[in-house]
Write a protein that holds these residues in place. Structure first.
Motif, short mmCIF file in Angstrom:
data_model
loop_
_atom_site.label_atom_id
_atom_site.label_comp_id
_atom_site.label_asym_id
_atom_site.label_seq_id
_atom_site.Cartn_x
_atom_site.Cartn_y
_atom_site.Cartn_z
N ASN A 43 0.58 -1.01 0.22
CA ASN A 43 0.16 -0.41 -0.21
C ASN A 43 0.72 1.49 0.20
O ASN A 43 2.31 1.03 0.07
N ASN A 63 -4.25 12.13 -3.24
CA ASN A 63 -5.04 10.94 -2.56
C ASN A 63 -6.44 10.67 -2.03
O ASN A 63 -7.29 11.52 -1.91
N GLU A 64 -6.84 9.85 -1.90
CA GLU A 64 -7.83 9.35 -0.47
C GLU A 64 -8.74 10.38 0.64
O GLU A 64 -7.52 10.41 1.46
N ASP A 65 -9.48 11.07 0.55
CA ASP A 65 -9.42 12.28 1.69
C ASP A 65 -10.89 11.56 2.77
O ASP A 65 -11.88 12.36 2.86
N ALA A 66 -10.64 10.28 3.22
CA ALA A 66 -11.54 10.05 3.69
C ALA A 66 -12.28 10.68 5.05
O ALA A 66 -13.48 10.56 4.77
N TYR A 67 -11.81 11.40 5.51
CA TYR A 67 -12.09 11.94 6.99
C TYR A 67 -12.90 12.98 6.43
O TYR A 67 -13.87 13.86 7.32
N GLU A 124 -14.04 13.94 3.85
CA GLU A 124 -15.79 13.43 3.03
C GLU A 124 -16.05 12.92 3.91
O GLU A 124 -17.85 13.20 3.70
N LEU A 172 -2.51 16.02 1.49
CA LEU A 172 -2.92 16.02 0.51
C LEU A 172 -3.76 16.53 -0.75
O LEU A 172 -3.15 16.48 -1.98
N TRP A 204 -10.09 22.21 -5.63
CA TRP A 204 -10.14 21.73 -4.74
C TRP A 204 -12.00 22.23 -3.99
O TRP A 204 -12.34 23.59 -4.02
#
Lengths: 405, 405
Positions: free
Chosen positions: A2, B2-6, B8, B86, B238
């Motif tokens: 990862n 990259n993934e901005d999970a928090y 979002e 990110l 953004w």
């Protein structure tokens, strides 16, 4: 693998300098409340560590992640700043590195145990009565003199200690999609290395053939009459420590396993002492021409594994007494910690966070009064994961550029 | 990206309400033990901040990640809830925003330093003797009157302060794959913007041509006879702050850099005070018709950068005295913190976590007795990353829906 976002961020900020960082690992030093409600660290007389705690920054390290008990390999990778969940390697490669076997890029290595199987072919003793090294070497000679090799493949066996050995397969096109054959139990037969999902691996089939031959060759042995193999693996292609952090690293470690994990990330071993005195003296020496020194002291872990509280206290005190020699060498940043906890009551590695102390410039004060699990909990470092420790030390040593404008 | 999970997740839970959140940033307020073993915050007389700490929730913020020292841009993005690792942007765009340059979507901006090169073309002074703004403007006029533009491209130069300026290229099909030309050292020539890996960029070639022309136009200047360019970048696309959090935001900030980073996420600037009095007064006003007010006070950082402990103490006390005006305006949630630490002993930004206090309903009590680095360590918020602060404030303001049924 990862994405190693944190590691890559740190790597991108790393800058070369002549400041030195020493990481002294007291293997398995963390513990839980034992005798008199105290941990071995709390019970030990450790004036030097306590002074360090009073002047330095203290905290706790989570080796892998909450609740996860690490093996020695992952625990050390974390201390070297490599996320152990992302950087995983088979046991075979660790064994090869520990034995200083010159592993080539296409080699496949596995960790072997000699074992005893009964007439039905079931495992009776997974460690073949812990045969002496001598017998191990004799049996390996016997295998090598009789083994018929597959075309185009070389096979190496190397004695490790007692019942343990290393197997290396060398040849073109080998893979490491090979199953462990150790059933991790007695009264059942060894597993086939080419069972599903490994049935399409040519190397797994080859391993099955070789292990079958070994069983026949050793059939008349009283103890070591079979082998169990696990951790088939190739040398991983990871970023090397020196390039990743712009550090000139050295390892001071007396035990094969720790030399192996250091070499795995390209840290050369410069000395192999085992005593606390020796570890501190060699680490002090290594500072002269390295900017990162990893120094490993094994015996706290050994005492924990043996469940010997008094011995663990004694080993901690031994290191405390040796410490002034290392302090006097004046590393710019000095870290003392463990790779994991090995509670005497568990007689095994555990998931408990590990106390850490760091002597460094630019601290905030109000530190722990002594170096133990409880006092470190309230320290300046807080509770972080092991992989964050080296970046923090690099920051204190002025070895990280600013991120962004 | 990259993934901005928090981010979002928080965005998906955000709900509109008329409750107000004020984020007061005392730039660079965090420090390490200095005079008498105390930090400036610990040494300062701060009755209002201490009362806030006693009644509110305290903690520490890690601006980016353990060990990482942030620039001002990333540090503020974190406080706005955008993960700075990110959400990365070039220095040129930050400069453009800070100067209120009306950057268009296809523009490419870069930060310029006027510099002095010697007869061999090597950089002798990276800041051209810190020429006054006036000389900067004169030299820019000289460039603009003589520069020959490539077909279809507009070029803007804008004075920032002293030796600093902004360059903007406008035209179809421009890219920001352009290398920094600042060699970050003297005695060596500027770097070529179109060196590998930028050799295939049309914009990099264009930049090389323009910079070459500038060198000729300024050849007879005693000080500012060349430019160094860095951070070529386009305005990032953004999520806007107002939409991401369902907040009506306003920025109160006197310095270009901080106005710039606010505008970067779409926070409009409503006032530009620089004094503590002014910042608190304008923030108090802005609460009336905004649900989020970012208020920025620069001078703690300036004192830290100058290594001036007494001045930092004085600036902290200045803000403490001004605070009642802001408190009286009654924001539903009030946060006081810094964007990063700027220890006087380092004279630079640092990686040390930053104290934070939040006045909010629904607290647990047992808070810090005063507002400083040590007391905040044991507070209710604990040690979190900066990007978690705004979500926490939104929760306290009742602005986040429950997650799941």
């Amino acid at each position: 693998m990862n994405e190693d976002a944190y590691g890559e961020l740190i790597s991108s900020l790393a800058r070369e300098s002549d400041k030195s960082i020493v990481l002294l690992v007291m293997d398995g030093v963390g513990d839980v409340a034992g005798r008199g409600g105290r941990t071995p660290l709390a019970a030990a007389g450790t004036p030097n560590l306590d002074a360090l705690a009073g002047a330095g920054a203290c905290g706790l390290l989570v080796p892998i992640a909450t609740g996860v008990t690490p093996g020695s390999g992952p625990a050390h990778l974390g201390l070297f700043g490599y996320d152990p969940v992302l950087y995983q390697v088979g046991r075979g490669v660790l064994s090869a590195l520990g034995l200083e076997f010159p592993l080539e890029e296409t080699d496949v290595a596995a960790r072997l145990n000699f074992c005893t199987v009964d007439e039905a072919g079931n495992v009776a003793d997974r460690r073949a009565g812990r045969i002496p090294d001598e017998e191990n070497r004799r049996v390996i000679g016997k295998i090598l003199s009789a083994l018929e090799l597959p075309a185009g493949v070389e096979v190496f066996f190397q004695t490790e200690a007692e019942h343990r050995a290393l197997l290396v397969l060398r040849g073109e096109g080998l893979d490491d999609d090979v199953g462990d054959t150790d059933p991790q139990a007695t009264g059942v037969p060894p597993l086939a290395p080419d069972r599903p999902p490994h049935e399409r691996s040519r190397t797994a089939k080859m391993a099955a053939g070789l292990i079958g031959q070994v069983g026949k060759i050793l059939a008349d042995e009283p103890r070591a009459n079979m082998i169990l193999a696990r951790g088939f693996a190739k040398h991983p292609d990871w970023p090397k420590f020196a390039e990743r952090y712009k550090l000139k690293p050295a390892a001071v470690a007396g035990y094969p396993m720790y030399r192996g994990v250091a070499r795995l990330v390209g840290i050369p071993v410069v000395a192999q002492p085992t005593t606390a005195e020796g570890v501190c003296a060699e680490a002090a020496k290594a500072i002269a021409d390295h900017t990162f020194v990893f120094a490993h002291f094994k015996y706290c872990d050994k005492a924990g594994e043996d469940g010997d509280f008094a011995e663990k206290v004694r080993r901690i005190e031994e290191m405390d007494s040796a410490l002034p020699k290392l302090l006097a060498a004046g590393p710019d940043v000095l870290i003392v910690t463990g790779d994991h906890s090995t509670p005497c009551s568990l007689k095994a590695h555990s998931w408990h966070p590990v106390p850490v102390v760091m002597r460094a410039p630019y601290l905030r004060g109000g530190q722990a009064a002594r170096f133990d699990e409880l006092a470190c909990r309230a320290g300046e470092i807080g509770t972080i994961t092991s992989k964050e420790l080296l970046p923090l030390a690099m920051a204190h040593a002025g070895k990280l550029e600013k991120f962004g404008a």
